[in-house]
Every structure is written in C-alpha cells, then in structure tokens.
Design an enzyme around this catalytic site. Structure first.
Site, PDB file in Angstrom:
ATOM      1  N   CYS A  60       0.826  -1.213   0.000  1.00  0.00           N
ATOM      2  CA  CYS A  60       0.000   0.000   0.000  1.00  0.00           C
ATOM      3  C   CYS A  60       0.854   1.254   0.000  1.00  0.00           C
ATOM      4  O   CYS A  60       0.523   2.249  -0.639  1.00  0.00           O
ATOM      5  CB  CYS A  60      -0.957  -0.016   1.181  1.00  0.00           C
ATOM      6  N   HIS A  72      -2.073   0.947   7.342  1.00  0.00           N
ATOM      7  CA  HIS A  72      -2.383   0.992   5.913  1.00  0.00           C
ATOM      8  C   HIS A  72      -2.227   2.414   5.398  1.00  0.00           C
ATOM      9  O   HIS A  72      -2.609   3.373   6.068  1.00  0.00           O
ATOM     10  CB  HIS A  72      -3.818   0.502   5.682  1.00  0.00           C
ATOM     11  N   ASN A 131      -8.230   4.523  -2.090  1.00  0.00           N
ATOM     12  CA  ASN A 131      -7.596   3.301  -1.599  1.00  0.00           C
ATOM     13  C   ASN A 131      -6.923   2.565  -2.750  1.00  0.00           C
ATOM     14  O   ASN A 131      -7.029   2.956  -3.915  1.00  0.00           O
ATOM     15  CB  ASN A 131      -8.662   2.419  -0.926  1.00  0.00           C
TER      16      ASN A 131
END
Length: 467
Positions: free
Chosen positions: A92, A386, A408
């Site tokens: 990520c 994250h 995201n």
C-alpha cells in the site's frame, strides 16, 4: 536436629507457601462458580450467545441509526483517477506514494485516467535494497550477542513488503520510474507471501553465516563485504525469477486522455522519472500524531528505511487540531497526500465508511471499551497499518472538517467505488501520518525540522510499516 533435616523442613515450608500463594492467585473453584453464575443470571446472554454463534459480530453490532449519517458529498476534492489494486500484497505504501506522483503526471500531461507507474519495478529494487539493509545491519552488529535486542529484532524482521513514504522517495531518486506496461505485475508481486517467506528464510541463513564469519579471528570487513555481494546475487536471482528483471531501457508511447498517441520515445528509468515525475522529495515532510510522545519535536526511527544509504523516516509530532489545517490547505490546492491510519478499526466494508460509531460493541457485550488514543498506541492495540491517498475533505460553514475521503488501493469494487470515507472523529482517533509538501506547512513547523531528531529504536510502536 541436624542441619540436613532443618534445610529439608525449610524447603518444604517454602514449597507449601508458594503453592498456597499460587493457588490463591489462580482461578479457584469458588471463583469459577461466581463467574459462571454472573453470566447465567442474565437471561439475555443466552439470546446473544445464539445470535453471535450464527453470525458475524460486526453484523450484530452494526449501528443502523448511525448509517443515516453516511454522506458522499465533499466540499473540497482533488480529481481522482482510476483506482489501483495492490491485490494480496502489503505494498500500500508503494501504491499510495506512486498515486501521489501519477496524479501530478496525469494533470500535467493530460494522460489517460488509468495511467500508472509500474509498482513491481520499484518493488523489485525495494526488496533488493531491504535485503542489503538487513545483511549490512547484521555485519554492523556482528560483535553483539544474539540476544541483544537490536540483533533479535533484525532476525525477527529480516524483510517485509510493507513500508512508508521515505522508501518511495529514496527508491525513485535512486532507480527512477517506468510506466506500468514497461514492467507488468506477476503472480508473485500480486501475492507476495510465499516469496517473502522464502526470502526471509534465506536472509536469516545468510545472517547467521555473516555473524559466524565475522566472529573468526582475522576476518576483515572486505571479506564480509565480498560475501555479502555474493549473497545479494542469490537474492537478485530470487527476485528476477519472481518479478522479471527491471528494464534498463524501453520504448513508450505517450497518449492523451482520449487514448490518442502523442509521442513515442525511448527512455531509461531515470529519464522517464525526470520527465513525468520531476519531484524534489526534500520538500515533502511527514507529520505524525503520536499523543504518547512530546509534541513539537522531530523523531527518527532507527532502521526504518528501505535503502541502507538512504534515510530513516523522520516525523514532526503535532496535535491533531494542528495537522488538519495542513491537509486542508493541500486539498484546496488540488494536491493529494500520502496518508496512513489504523484502517481496520470500525470499518464498514460494504459502504467504505469509517466511523467510531459504526459498531456498538459496548451494548452487545455489556462493557465499555474506554482506552484513548495514547493508551491504544502504548498497549499495541492501535497503530498505523495501511497507507492511502488523502484526496477530499468536507468543510462546515466555519471551514472546519466534518469528514475526509481517501483513494484506496484495494480495487474499485471495495468500499465506496474504491474510496473510503471517514468522519472527522474517526480521523482524529485513528489517523497517524500524513506527508505534506512544504508550501502548505507554516514556517514555525519547518524550523522544528532543523533540530536534531530524537532517535527511537526500531521496536517503537510507531515503527509498524504500512501494508
């Protein structure tokens, strides 16, 4: 009475005393009976037990009243591009960092919305550099015992696919960039666990060998460096078999947003970076909220870097109410930011909605969960897990944030069209890091970065790399 009998009696007394103490501290039959009666005396517990046995806890605890607050309108939003998908990998941090760069490239060159920089290209170099970081750290600590806390930490964490923004900056500066179609994803880059396990095992083996070699009388640093270079050849082979070799040169056709060809040219990773992501990373600053540490200080975490000769990440610790204005200024100027948080807390996956009131665990279990942010960090109950791209804020009539939105990297079908929306209350409780360009940061904060950072050990709770 002789001395032997006296010693035996004393030992027996100690054993009996210890046994009595341990028995008193354990769960006695009387205590267990009291615990069971407490549960059985409430008739609603049986109904709840039956409900939980056949359903997801979050479905039962979901607050339907709170769903009325769900709203997808934002007063200030940076135009977002096609949502990326890191698949079953912990990259990520890499997707987020590259999303910040591609947003600028798309706006500047009118590129198609689905344009991406190759994530696997930088990930190849990331894993090679992290391998070197581990092996060199083992050489550096070779005279310390195996149970030394730093040595122990190194062997517990030889490599990972997680990371943070400083890694993106160091890797882009050192290795450049290529477009996604110049080095495409593979099964191993989309699903990193097997390769990571194999590579970790090999690095631990290499680490033991370097320690043994370094302990020999007469062993020189040159010999250790030569052996490390041979080890990195093995690592390179493992990476190349899994990802393919990174291109040294490639031909690429630039297209406009309608797909029409604009220019075809030959590039190196460095020349491609210089044209499409000519960024001065020294103007990017990480701002953190760690309420357990003193505010208005800069902190640095040892070994929290991707490149041995690169930078540990450094952050300025600020109260949440002083972080929000920096992020708002960036969004108002159509500039996305690298952002990280504890994404799993109170997440409604179906709606992509992050709200501390999403789930009423207190009513379900009949007990309050009262730790504040400081206590959650101190007890490892919460931490940055994250990274995503902060792209929108909804402001009230007093220019105060009501909610935020992030792009995201879990695909466009996850959450709200690939985005997550968070209330400002959730933002304050579970946001940890944001990387802001210097032009949005007041001079009083930039001056603090000139001070020598407070060095923290790699096992600090704030180390946890984003995945």
């Amino acid at each position: 009475m002789n001395i032997f009998k006296l010693a035996t009696m004393l030992l027996l007394c100690v054993v009996i005393s210890c046994s009595t103490t341990l028995s008193a501290q354990g769960i006695s039959p009387e205590m267990l009976n009291s615990i069971q009666k407490s549960y059985q005396s409430n008739p609603s517990n049986k109904a709840l037990q039956n409900a939980i046995a056949g359903s997801d806890i979050n479905k039962i605890a979901l607050s339907h009243e709170n769903e009325a607050n769900y709203d997808t309108y934002f007063s200030n939003r940076v135009p977002s591009q096609a949502v990326t998908d890191q698949k079953s990998s912990g990259r990520c941090w890499l997707f987020t960092g590259l999303n910040v760069l591609r947003s600028k490239a798309i706006a500047k060159y009118d590129l198609p919305a689905d344009f991406q920089f190759s994530q696997v290209y930088l990930f190849f170099w990331d894993q090679l550099e992290k391998s070197n970081l581990f092996l060199q750290a083992i050489i550096d600590t070779r005279k310390q015992p195996m149970d030394d806390k730093t040595v122990e930490w190194l062997f517990k964490n030889p490599i990972s696919d997680g990371g943070q923004f400083t890694g993106v900056a160091n890797l882009v500066d050192k290795y450049g960039l290529v477009p996604a179609d110049a080095m495409t994803e593979t099964n191993s880059s989309n699903k990193t666990s097997t390769m990571a396990s194999i590579l970790s095992l090999k690095l631990r083996e290499f680490g033991l060998e370097l320690r043994k070699m370094g302990a020999k009388k007469g062993a020189t640093d040159a010999q250790l460096q030569q052996r490390k270079a041979e080890m990195l050849q093995v690592v390179y082979k493992i990476l190349a078999l899994n990802f393919g070799e990174p291109p040294a040169e490639f031909t690429w056709t630039q297209r406009d947003k309608s797909g029409k060809p604009v220019e075809t040219a030959k590039y190196t990773p460095a020349s491609f970076r210089d044209k499409y992501a000519n960024v001065d990373f020294s103007t990017y600053y990480m701002i953190m909220n760690d309420p357990g540490k003193e505010y208005y200080k800069v902190y640095e975490i040892e070994y929290d870097r991707h490149v041995y000769d690169g930078d540990n990440w450094k952050y300025l610790n600020l109260p949440m109410e002083e972080i929000a204005p920096l992020a708002i200024a960036s969004i108002k100027d159509s500039t996305m930011m690298y952002f990280s948080c504890d994404v799993g807390k109170f997440l409604n996956k179906d709606k992509g909605w992050l709200d501390v009131n999403n789930y009423d665990y207190a009513s379900l279990f009949g007990t309050e969960f009262g730790m504040n942010k400081t206590q959650r960090v101190q007890t490892f109950a919460s931490g940055s897990s994250h990274a995503m791209t902060l792209c929108a804020v909804d402001l009230d009539e007093n220019d105060q944030p009501k909610k935020w939105m992030v792009e995201n990297s879990w695909g466009s079908s996850y959450g709200y069209k690939g985005f997550l929306i968070m209330t400002n209350e959730w933002f304050n409780e579970y946001m940890f890091r944001v990387v802001v360009e210097s032009k949005y940061i007041p001079e009083k904060y930039l001056k603090i970065f000139e001070n020598k950072p407070v060095m923290l050990p790699p096992w600090d709770p704030m180390f946890s790399p984003e995945e």
